[in-house]
Design a protein around this motif. Structure first.
Motif, PDB file in Angstrom:
ATOM      1  N   SER A  31       6.624   3.937  -1.171  1.00  0.00           N
ATOM      2  CA  SER A  31       5.963   2.773  -1.738  1.00  0.00           C
ATOM      3  C   SER A  31       6.907   1.578  -1.782  1.00  0.00           C
ATOM      4  O   SER A  31       8.004   1.679  -2.337  1.00  0.00           O
ATOM      5  CB  SER A  31       5.478   3.089  -3.160  1.00  0.00           C
ATOM      6  N   ILE A  87       6.329  -0.891  -3.572  1.00  0.00           N
ATOM      7  CA  ILE A  87       6.167  -1.422  -4.926  1.00  0.00           C
ATOM      8  C   ILE A  87       7.247  -0.888  -5.859  1.00  0.00           C
ATOM      9  O   ILE A  87       7.877  -1.641  -6.601  1.00  0.00           O
ATOM     10  CB  ILE A  87       4.765  -1.082  -5.462  1.00  0.00           C
ATOM     11  N   ASN A  88       7.461   0.438  -5.829  1.00  0.00           N
ATOM     12  CA  ASN A  88       8.399   1.039  -6.781  1.00  0.00           C
ATOM     13  C   ASN A  88       9.293   2.117  -6.176  1.00  0.00           C
ATOM     14  O   ASN A  88      10.057   2.751  -6.887  1.00  0.00           O
ATOM     15  CB  ASN A  88       7.631   1.626  -7.973  1.00  0.00           C
ATOM     16  N   ASP A 115       8.340   4.971  -4.985  1.00  0.00           N
ATOM     17  CA  ASP A 115       7.773   6.315  -5.080  1.00  0.00           C
ATOM     18  C   ASP A 115       7.468   6.870  -3.690  1.00  0.00           C
ATOM     19  O   ASP A 115       7.240   6.121  -2.741  1.00  0.00           O
ATOM     20  CB  ASP A 115       6.473   6.290  -5.894  1.00  0.00           C
ATOM     21  N   ASN A 166       8.717  10.353  -7.906  1.00  0.00           N
ATOM     22  CA  ASN A 166       9.418   9.109  -8.185  1.00  0.00           C
ATOM     23  C   ASN A 166      10.698   9.048  -7.350  1.00  0.00           C
ATOM     24  O   ASN A 166      11.003   9.970  -6.585  1.00  0.00           O
ATOM     25  CB  ASN A 166       9.685   8.934  -9.679  1.00  0.00           C
ATOM     26  N   SER A 167      11.459   7.989  -7.495  1.00  0.00           N
ATOM     27  CA  SER A 167      12.625   7.769  -6.643  1.00  0.00           C
ATOM     28  C   SER A 167      13.719   8.807  -6.855  1.00  0.00           C
ATOM     29  O   SER A 167      14.609   8.953  -6.013  1.00  0.00           O
ATOM     30  CB  SER A 167      13.192   6.368  -6.881  1.00  0.00           C
ATOM     31  N   ARG A 197      -4.525   3.711  -8.021  1.00  0.00           N
ATOM     32  CA  ARG A 197      -3.198   4.271  -8.245  1.00  0.00           C
ATOM     33  C   ARG A 197      -3.243   5.467  -9.187  1.00  0.00           C
ATOM     34  O   ARG A 197      -2.527   6.453  -9.006  1.00  0.00           O
ATOM     35  CB  ARG A 197      -2.249   3.208  -8.825  1.00  0.00           C
TER      36      ARG A 197
END
Length: 319
Positions: free
Chosen positions: A140, A142-143, A145, A168-169, A220
């Motif tokens: 993503s 955006i973040n 992910d 998540n990251s 989302r």
């Protein structure tokens, strides 16, 4: 007199970035084109910069090749594994891809990250549940992910079930999207996946047993929004590569008409952006460069990767 003039710094002139009012649509114009000679066909591409891209060959032969737009091969990775969209690139130009090795005939599946200098490879996620096989991955913008399309591996020929999971990251599982609000399964086999500017998750889904194909869009949070199966008049969509652009349009390759279709984020067909473009016999995979606003299109059989400009950026400066 001139010696008395004083210059006062009033700030730098900065380009406004990310303002849709500065972008306009136009007819697609071919920007660059390159023939990929290292692989037999182009299954998936991930743009790195305006001049670099990763590409992999046919499903089952997962060598990933880093190329420039002059056709030079800069790097190879031979341990990729998955379906079509098995790799992605993050915002610092690192390659992220699915991998699999066998130990005692048991598959060990993971998500790997290769540094931008090609010197360091790290494992982001180690998958321990072998009843589910990862097919595609997307990072993503955006973040950071990771969205992963999964297929349930069953000995039953009648069962064909998929899901999308989010990490998540740091590699922590944070979300699973599998059913709609009635309990019906949303996915069969997620071949390609992307995320829109508004956070909507967009996936190419297929079922080779029944011939079912669709683009599946959820919010989302996982709430189902719509299935897109093609324009109101015309054959059913058979989707492959997919991406979204600065206007939140969804772009998808159609294997039946050999066109790149453009729809809105709300399921409205707009137009065929590209229809059998010269040099692209079968548009198969897409990637969108959010910095240069270039659309990358790979042809499956022609082994051609081209970039098109259909969004014009107008420079607007402010103090």
């Amino acid at each position: 007199m001139l010696s008395k003039i004083q210059i006062t710094d009033r700030g730098k002139r900065k380009l406004k970035v990310g303002n849709e009012r500065l972008l306009t649509l136009s007819s697609p114009l071919l920007h660059k084109s390159v023939t990929v000679k290292d692989i037999s066909c182009c299954d998936h591409i991930s743009c790195v910069t305006a001049d670099l891209f990763w590409v992999n060959g046919p499903c089952g032969f997962h060598t990933l090749v880093l190329k420039d737009t002059s056709g030079n091969t800069l790097h190879r990775e031979v341990d990729g594994w998955g379906a079509y969209g098995l790799h992605t690139v993050n915002d610092v130009h690192e390659l992220i891809y699915l991998s699999q090795i066998f130990k005692n005939e048991i598959p060990e599946r993971s998500i790997l990250k290769l540094s931008s200098d090609m010197k360091t490879k790290t494992t982001i996620v180690t998958m321990t549940d072998n009843t589910w096989a990862p097919l595609c991955v997307y990072c993503s913008p955006i973040n950071g992910d990771l969205l992963v399309g999964m297929m349930y591996e069953s000995t039953s020929d009648s069962l064909n079930e998929g899901k999308i999971i989010r990490y998540n990251s740091t590699g922590q599982l944070t979300q699973t999207i599998q059913y709609d609000n009635t309990g019906r399964g949303l996915y069969r086999n997620v071949d390609y996946i992307t995320e829109n500017n508004n956070g909507h998750i967009v996936a190419c889904d297929s079922d080779w047993k029944t011939g079912y194909t669709a683009v599946v869009v959820t919010e989302r949070g996982g709430r189902h929004r719509f299935f897109y199966t093609g324009p109101p008049s015309g054959p059913r969509l058979r989707p492959h590569g997919i991406c979204t652009d600065a206007f939140s349009h969804i772009l998808v390759c159609d294997d039946r008409t050999h066109a790149v279709q453009m729809i809105t984020k709300d399921d409205e067909f707009l137009r065929n952006l590209l229809i059998r473009p010269p040099g692209l016999l079968e548009p198969w995979s897409l990637s969108y460069d959010r910095n240069a606003h270039l659309l990358w299109v790979a042809s499956w059989s022609g082994k051609t990767v081209s970039t098109y400009r259909y969004i014009n950026r107008h420079l607007d400066f402010e103090d």
